[in-house]
Design a protein around this motif. Sequence first.
Motif, PDB file in Angstrom:
ATOM      1  N   LEU A 189      -4.551  -1.934  -9.169  1.00 20.04           N
ATOM      2  CA  LEU A 189      -4.058  -0.935  -8.210  1.00 20.04           C
ATOM      3  C   LEU A 189      -5.168   0.080  -7.958  1.00 20.04           C
ATOM      4  O   LEU A 189      -5.921   0.420  -8.867  1.00 20.04           O
ATOM      5  N   ALA A 226       0.177  -9.014  -5.788  1.00 21.19           N
ATOM      6  CA  ALA A 226       0.651  -7.791  -5.129  1.00 21.19           C
ATOM      7  C   ALA A 226       1.998  -8.052  -4.464  1.00 21.19           C
ATOM      8  O   ALA A 226       2.891  -7.196  -4.488  1.00 21.19           O
ATOM      9  N   GLN A 281       0.835  -1.214   0.000  1.00 22.00           N
ATOM     10  CA  GLN A 281       0.000   0.000   0.000  1.00 22.00           C
ATOM     11  C   GLN A 281       0.866   1.258   0.000  1.00 22.00           C
ATOM     12  O   GLN A 281       0.584   2.228  -0.706  1.00 22.00           O
ATOM     13  N   ILE A 316       2.653   1.642  -3.439  1.00 19.30           N
ATOM     14  CA  ILE A 316       1.727   2.035  -4.506  1.00 19.30           C
ATOM     15  C   ILE A 316       1.295   3.488  -4.330  1.00 19.30           C
ATOM     16  O   ILE A 316       1.223   4.250  -5.298  1.00 19.30           O
ATOM     17  N   SER A 333      -4.980  -4.116  -3.179  1.00 18.19           N
ATOM     18  CA  SER A 333      -5.106  -4.588  -4.566  1.00 18.19           C
ATOM     19  C   SER A 333      -6.526  -5.007  -4.914  1.00 18.19           C
ATOM     20  O   SER A 333      -7.339  -5.313  -4.045  1.00 18.19           O
ATOM     21  N   SER A 353      -8.847 -10.051  -3.120  1.00 19.09           N
ATOM     22  CA  SER A 353      -7.998  -9.131  -3.858  1.00 19.09           C
ATOM     23  C   SER A 353      -7.017 -10.003  -4.641  1.00 19.09           C
ATOM     24  O   SER A 353      -7.336 -11.131  -4.979  1.00 19.09           O
ATOM     25  N   SER A 354      -5.857  -9.505  -4.907  1.00 17.91           N
ATOM     26  CA  SER A 354      -4.904 -10.280  -5.695  1.00 17.91           C
ATOM     27  C   SER A 354      -3.575 -10.263  -4.960  1.00 17.91           C
ATOM     28  O   SER A 354      -2.561  -9.813  -5.468  1.00 17.91           O
ATOM     29  N   GLY A 380      -1.099  -3.540 -12.309  1.00 18.08           N
ATOM     30  CA  GLY A 380       0.257  -3.678 -11.805  1.00 18.08           C
ATOM     31  C   GLY A 380       1.057  -4.802 -12.436  1.00 18.08           C
ATOM     32  O   GLY A 380       2.198  -5.048 -12.068  1.00 18.08           O
ATOM     33  N   VAL A 395      -2.950  -7.752 -11.241  1.00 14.23           N
ATOM     34  CA  VAL A 395      -3.163  -7.103  -9.948  1.00 14.23           C
ATOM     35  C   VAL A 395      -3.651  -5.672 -10.154  1.00 14.23           C
ATOM     36  O   VAL A 395      -2.959  -4.850 -10.751  1.00 14.23           O
TER      37      VAL A 395
END
Lengths: 123, 452, 525
Positions: free
Chosen positions: B281, B337, B118, B121, B133, B332-333, B265, B279
């Motif tokens: 973002l 990530a 986090q 990013i 993600s 999420s992924s 991503g 992924v």
Amino acid sequence: MSIFYTEEHEWIAVEGGSATVGITDYAQAQLGDIVFVELPAAGRELTKGGDAAVVESVKAASDVYSPVTGQVTEANSALEEDPSLVNTAPEGAAWFFKLTLADPAELEGLMDAAQYKAFCDGL
Amino acid sequence: MRYLPLTEADRSAMLGVIGAKSIDDLFVDVPAEARLSGPIAGLPLHASELAVERHMTRLAAKNLSAGAAPFFLGCGAYRHHVPASVDHIIQRGEFLTSYTPYQPEIAQGTLQVMFEFQSQIARLLGCDVANASMYDGSTACWEAITMARRVTKRAKAILSGGLHPHYVSVANTMAKYTGDQLVTSLPTLSPTPDTDDLIAQIDDDTSCVVVQYPDILGRIADLSKLAEAAHAKKALLIAVVTEPVALGAIKSPGEMGADIVVGEGQSLGVGLQFGGPYVGLFACSEKLVRQMPGRLCGQTVDAEGKRGFVLTLSTREQHIRREKATSNICTSSVLCALAMSVHMTLLGEKGLRDLAAINHAGASAAADRLAQVKGVDLITPTFFNEFTVKLSKEARPIVRALADKGILAGVSLGRLYPGIADLENGLVVAVTETTTQEDVETLASALEEALA
Amino acid sequence: MSNINPSGWRPTTPQASGAAGDDVTFTGNRALMLEEALIFEIGSTETTGVDFGTAPRATSRLGGLERTDTIGLPGLSEPETVRHYTRLSRQNYAIDLGLFPLGSCTMKHNPRLNEKMARLPGFADIHPLQPVDTVQGALGVINELAQWLVTLTGMHGVAMTPKAGAHGELCGILCIKAALEARGEDRRVLLVPTSAHGTNPATAAFAGFTVEDIPATHDGRVDLEALKARLGPDVAGVMITNPNTCGLFERDMKAISDAVHAAGGYVYCDGANFNAIVGRVRPGDLGIDAMHINLHKTFSTPHGGGGPGSGPVVLSEALSPYGPLPFTELYADGHITLVEEETVGDRHPHTFGRMTAFQGQMGMFTRALTYILSHGADGLRQVAEDSVLNANYVLRAMEDVLDAPFAKSGPCMHEAIFSDKGLPEGFSTIDIAKGLIDEGFHPMTVYFPLVVHGAMLVEPTETESKATLDQFIGALRSVANRAKQGDPALKAAPALAPRRRLDETAAARKPVLVWKDAALAQAAE
């Protein structure tokens, strides 16, 4: 001033044509530590039983309903700064919002303190 | 069966404890007519590891892999070199075979990775905060549009013609059902993106403007004016980044005033994988965080005062809010990530800037070389590692013909925008650090031949 | 107020027992339990773990948009990077370490052959927009997996692109919406049981439906008569999880489907629990119109700490025409084409559109197909049987210690449910969960489904041996008995994990979501 309670665990303190609304001590105890409160903006028209605010603990989010119809005059910004007030002073400093009463007759049918206590004891 | 540890003796002992005569007793609640009496007919039976590997390897061999050919495809998925240690780390069982960190005391590894991700990013995209993600760039883009609706309480989104057509397509699908109004347009083979057109369209009903940076044709343009124009009408600017490596060279959307920045991503650490898993973002300003979809990790302390991390603000999510959640997204992924985060840690700021510089220089040199080919016009004067050329013939058949020769020449706009005559000669060419000068020469000669 | 805290979970600020006697070391490490700083605290923007050649000379074409500020991304050398993440990894519990009995999550062994196959360059290193002639093997994987899913479920078609279970739900619900629109009907209500996973109502609401609860009977199943009574011209359909989240098979599923169909609605089935019935029951035989399959549950693609998932949706003949783009089409000569916007023409005119860029979770398809081929039709049937056997074994071994609300309803499917009923004042499900952590097990799913107070949902899966189950049962019985006896030490559990209970309240009240330099953060305040 007279205080009434709803079966959804809101309290409403009425003085003349205006009223203050919050959630009860029973409700805050069920929720646990309060982490966030979303309040209605001043000027918003609320209807009896309609969504008015949101109160969140870590694991639960609940909608707070307006016990009566009316227009919001003020929201308690202290709660946005410090939501833990709802845990420590739910029926005092942690009031949610004030509103003008559209129809005082809507108060009929709400519970008084003794009735509400009996209601909670039965849950 | 090698993955099933129970023996026949175990099974009968356990049935005894349960008090069942046979396994069928445990399926009594299935109506008799729906019970299958044996393995489904027509399907193969179990197979050895060797046999399965042989079958899958045969299928894999039918594909022309990017590493085996001069390769120039981009348009939302990019081929970069991924350091070997990235894949090593994501294959550690403690990352690979763990679950969403609902029990934080025994999931600090995943949680700290999320927190670091986090933070990386947010910095890369130039925003205050980022989530842990989303599925991919296209779904993150749609989630950003719905978030803008929640924030502004308006339902009209203006989408740039430079936005990836699949992303537009996803938004169109969803908007049909949510009542959002989308204003869309096609790109044109012009040197600059449609910034001025977008500014002209913003009105008091506009929730957001969605612009891709660099855009689908590879073009880059300053977003500051667009942000000002959106903010003047109390609308949000959403920027979409499909090639995050670019942000090692060019200004981040956040610093140019974007309120929400989403992206894909994949290009850092994840690999092409024929489109997924990737992924998504998602980053935004701090004041919008309660309207943000997706998982968030936050810092806290444990009972002994030690720093630790937990999933937080989860009341936004479906498992608590149910039909009132910000989104229906549940996963999420995270593993992708993690791959992206490890790759960013290996690069660091210095490495990312070097990587970006090599990409840009390589692409710029390739653009110069291809522009020398008769019948090839460079359309995009500014770009990062991807540019668009206009061929003297329709690009799609040429891409296919070059593929037959073992050259993966780029993405024809005819594939992305079928039936649009103005775009059918367009070819989008991506060049990364994996592209060699010989690759560029091979492409240039092949195009020369094909266009002659 | 609406439903005050239906799950019963009331986390509060954690209390230390003070019993552990930690931090006796200089580093704060405890032998193999190693503390690890953030990359922002140990890395530098000048450090890199990647070597590059020099950039070729070329004209800059960045149009004056060069990024001149510091981004603030810390770098580490390769050895430091490997050590950082390896140390972090050791703070995680994982299937590779032990039983991970999260109900409705199906945490089964992830075979490494799947990983190896997904990494073949022919699958891992191909671009989603390559000409289809260059990716026939990849399309072959999608097509072969699609055939398996359709056959195993007895359905008509399958949409492969959804990215995860909830995305698959959305796909199925959009198919229903599109089918209703094609019929010119505006049905607005979806009926969803209270026991449903939160994604069900969230998905329905996202697609513009109004959600109404379906009541359950006392034995934990959908109340067929109440459901029938609610059906009508405004009801678009039902979303039912089968086997349901109480671990029970919905005996009346066929009758439910028939009633819903007779009333003009469609039946969506949440396939999260397909593992219990794969190879033994085909949802198509029960009248299902759409069901997503979590490849990361039933078909063992790794959960990866919370994704990526993959959620293909099998569809009935009635809903298949509305499925999303793109999809594969196999020709008699063996050539496979990808039907997307440009090629769709009038071959699939009723599609509701595209749900995601590209073709779906290809990396998950290769893993799932590898897993399926390894098991075959016979092995998958055995998967269902062993998963159900393991869950029933746990149920019967625990029901004298923990309240099992539906134990008398008959056998469970692949998960067993318990409640916090009978625990003394002050003790709840969370204490049992945290106690299990000290015993070296990941806790079960807690406080879900909402229909059981203080729910504990245990799904062992078929990849656990009897010896492991016996050890887990021993640990769970011990912890449950400690809770029943009011052991105060349990309130402070876990005492032996890398962290004690964490302060989730503080995290939510003042969110710290990104790292900020401590000095800068202080200056800002």
